[in-house]
Design an enzyme around this catalytic site. Structure first.
Site, short mmCIF file in Angstrom:
data_model
loop_
_atom_site.label_atom_id
_atom_site.label_comp_id
_atom_site.label_asym_id
_atom_site.label_seq_id
_atom_site.Cartn_x
_atom_site.Cartn_y
_atom_site.Cartn_z
N SER A 290 0.85 -1.19 0.00
CA SER A 290 0.00 0.00 0.00
C SER A 290 0.89 1.25 0.00
CB SER A 290 -0.88 0.02 1.26
OG SER A 290 -0.05 0.19 2.40
N ASP B 126 -0.68 -1.61 -4.11
CA ASP B 126 -2.05 -1.86 -3.67
C ASP B 126 -2.79 -0.51 -3.54
OD1 ASP B 126 -4.19 -3.37 -2.74
OD2 ASP B 126 -3.46 -3.46 -0.67
N GLU C 89 -10.31 -0.94 -10.12
CA GLU C 89 -11.35 -1.19 -9.09
C GLU C 89 -12.65 -0.49 -9.42
OE1 GLU C 89 -10.36 -1.05 -4.88
OE2 GLU C 89 -12.37 -0.30 -4.42
N GLY D 69 -10.04 -5.43 6.74
CA GLY D 69 -10.07 -5.59 8.20
C GLY D 69 -10.87 -6.83 8.56
N ASN E 226 -6.82 -10.97 -1.75
CA ASN E 226 -5.90 -10.15 -0.94
C ASN E 226 -6.04 -10.43 0.56
OD1 ASN E 226 -5.54 -8.99 -3.42
ND2 ASN E 226 -6.10 -6.92 -2.80
N THR F 88 -4.81 -8.20 6.99
CA THR F 88 -5.11 -8.12 8.43
C THR F 88 -4.80 -9.41 9.19
OG1 THR F 88 -6.83 -6.53 7.89
CG2 THR F 88 -6.89 -7.45 10.10
P1 13P Z 1 -7.62 -7.55 4.62
O1 13P Z 1 -6.69 -6.69 5.41
O2 13P Z 1 -9.03 -7.50 5.09
O3 13P Z 1 -7.11 -8.95 4.49
O4 13P Z 1 -7.67 -6.94 3.13
C1 13P Z 1 -6.48 -6.83 2.42
C2 13P Z 1 -6.71 -6.15 1.11
O5 13P Z 1 -7.75 -6.25 0.53
C3 13P Z 1 -5.60 -5.35 0.57
O6 13P Z 1 -5.98 -4.61 -0.55
#
Ligand code: 13P
Length: 284
Positions: free
Chosen positions: A50, A82, A134, A181, A230, A233
């Protein structure tokens, strides 16, 4: 082996109905754990980074870690931006050595999102770099991006198909009910939207917010056409829980390796399980 674009493995994932994991890299231990898990499972994978993580690690360190993993493992690894927020940040990453980028124009109008995504695709394609777009808004919190779930809206299949046809992205993140999350309850995933889109376009759909999604739902999403999933978390939670456990049971610990080592091992377990669940083991 050098870093590869996602086109090295996503077409195979779509054809053979498995998904390749994007595991977010947040520091050295994440990079190592993800690589070790993928080596053990002989799996391709995507390092997701990210903009927040990029700021934290530094772009040169990020690229160096990913390149070292590709060289050491011999696995097909993509280094992927990301939720890239602008053409400029995407170009900065490509220039630095990223093999893949996401341009997230989901907060723009459909017309604007298509126009801006096309600009990224045009340059990226010439450089052999893959692009994820997206559509719709994915709820939850990720780094500096926070979307109230009430404001998140699902992607419309006909818009997603048009978005693909006009932009030529290599995979498409669509909002189908998952969120970044952990979930308070269970997510309400709209598998019919995934199916309606992937049956009409040649590239896979991306499922964001993979953490905390029950295994059966992940399998259904893959069967419906999700080819990239993806996860961030769950690794963060495993990492922090392991550190907390070491520190709370021993207040004499001062060597970071004594808690970062177990943190890394906890993440290896998470990633190995996800790789097996996604079916990308032995697909390298
Ligand atoms: P999570 O943190 O919910 O696994 O999502 C990660 C994500 O989608 C990164 O773009």
């Amino acid at each position: 082996m050098a870093l590869v674009s996602m086109n090295e493995f996503l077409p195979k994932a779509k054809a053979n109905k498995f998904a390749v994991g994007q595991f977010n890299m947040n520091n050295l231990e994440f990079a190592q754990a993800i690589m070790d898990a993928a080596i053990a499972e002989n799996s391709p994978f995507i390092y997701g980074v990210s903009e927040g993580a990029l700021k934290y690690m530094g772009i040169e360190n990020t690229v160096a870690l990913a390149e070292a993993a590709a060289k050491k493992s011999g696995l097909p690894i993509a280094l992927h931006l990301d939720h890239g927020s602008s053409f400029e940040v995407a170009m900065k990453c490509i220039r630095a050595g990223f093999s893949s980028v996401m341009f997230d124009g989901s907060h723009y109008s459909l017309e604007e999102n298509i126009k801006l995504t096309k600009e990224v695709v045009k340059v990226a394609k010439e450089m052999g770099v893959s692009v994820e777009g997206e559509l719709g808004t994915i709820g939850g919190v990720e780094d500096d991006i926070s979307v109230d779930e009430a404001d998140a809206h699902l992607a419309k299949p006909e818009e997603a198909i048009r978005f693909y046809e006009e932009t030529g992205v290599d995979c498409l993140a669509i909002a189908v009910g998952t969120a970044h999350g952990m979930y308070a309850g269970e997510p309400n995933i709209h598998f019919d939207i995934i199916e309606a889109v992937t049956s009409k376009i040649p590239v896979p759909v991306v499922l964001h917010g993979g953490s905390g999604v029950p295994d059966e739902m992940i399998k259904k999403a893959i069967a419906a056409g999700a080819g990239k999933i993806n996860v961030n978390t769950e690794n963060q939670v495993a990492c922090t829980n392991a550190i907390r456990e070491v520190l709370s049971s021993n207040d004499k610990v001062y060597d970071p390796r004594k808690y970062l080592g177990p943190a890394k091992e906890a993440m290896v377990e998470v990633v190995r399980e996800k790789i097996k669940l996604f079916g990308s083991n032995n697909q390298a």
